[in-house]
Design an enzyme around this catalytic site. Structure first.
Site, PDB file in Angstrom:
ATOM      1  N   SER A  45      -1.490   5.970   1.561  1.00 28.08           N
ATOM      2  CA  SER A  45      -1.274   4.637   2.121  1.00 28.08           C
ATOM      3  C   SER A  45      -2.602   4.121   2.656  1.00 28.08           C
ATOM      4  CB  SER A  45      -0.273   4.733   3.281  1.00 28.08           C
ATOM      5  OG  SER A  45      -0.201   3.520   4.007  1.00 28.08           O
ATOM      6  N   TYR A  58       2.879   8.161  11.132  1.00 25.51           N
ATOM      7  CA  TYR A  58       2.756   7.858   9.704  1.00 25.51           C
ATOM      8  C   TYR A  58       1.289   7.930   9.292  1.00 25.51           C
ATOM      9  CZ  TYR A  58       3.201   5.320   5.290  1.00 25.51           C
ATOM     10  OH  TYR A  58       3.154   4.958   3.965  1.00 25.51           O
ATOM     11  N   SER A  93      10.339  -2.250   0.052  1.00 19.72           N
ATOM     12  CA  SER A  93      11.147  -1.035  -0.026  1.00 19.72           C
ATOM     13  C   SER A  93      12.152  -1.062   1.114  1.00 19.72           C
ATOM     14  CB  SER A  93      10.274   0.219   0.072  1.00 19.72           C
ATOM     15  OG  SER A  93       9.804   0.376   1.400  1.00 19.72           O
TER      16      SER A  93
END
Length: 187
Positions: A45, A58, A93
């Site tokens: 990412s 994350y 998403s």
């Protein structure tokens, strides 16, 4: 935020986003080395390039991917094995709907995300060309990634003094956590 995220959730994030890639790689790597060919593709990412305010766990899991798989690339390239780190920005998403959220905070809006089909198309091109790393994102996040890569001190300043506090405020009060304009108070 860090304060709102239970330690157990950070551990789970590391297991899913980092350890699962490591475990799978350790399963397939011996046969790739034996055949002297293969390609390992890792979905990271942009959050693995610069820390995302409101997404510390994350980001940490994605930073770990970069360290591990950049080192792996250097170890296995002589065996005909390539390693590609794919770094998408926000992609359409269900992750936001499924992500942990402090229930006392209002919901945020998820605008400005890249269509999944566009992201997968660009991923496939990167795989075909055997790239080492690819950043896939609309602006202004691609600009932020370039600043993080080539001017890290400026990036750290912007995140700490401007973008970070604004994004945390949007996460705490509702709004579009991916809109730089909205975070900075523009319509």
């Amino acid at each position: 935020t860090v304060l709102d995220t239970p330690l157990s959730l950070t551990q789970e994030m590391m297991n899913v986003n980092f350890m699962s890639f490591v475990a799978l790689t350790k399963v397939v790597l011996p046969s790739m080395i034996e055949r002297k060919q293969g390609q390992i593709v890792v979905t990271s990412s942009l959050s693995g390039i610069f820390g995302t305010p409101g997404g510390s766990s994350y980001s940490a899991s994605k930073f770990a991917l970069h360290g591990y798989f950049n080192a792996l690339r250097a170890e296995v390239s002589q065996h005909g094995i390539s390693v590609l780190l794919v770094c998408p920005g926000p992609v359409e998403s269900e992750i936001a709907a499924k992500a942990y959220r402090n229930p006392s905070l209002p919901a945020t809006v998820d605008g400005g995300k890249m269509p999944t089909s566009r992201c997968t198309h660009l991923m496939a091109k990167a795989m075909y060309h055997r790239l080492m790393e690819v950043w896939i994102s609309p602006q202004p996040l691609l600009l932020m990634t370039n600043i993080a890569q080539y001017a890290p001190t400026l990036n750290n300043y912007l995140l700490a003094k401007v973008i970070g506090p604004a994004r945390v405020k949007v996460l705490q009060t509702g709004g579009d956590a991916y809109s730089v304009k909205q975070m900075l108070g523009f319509k």
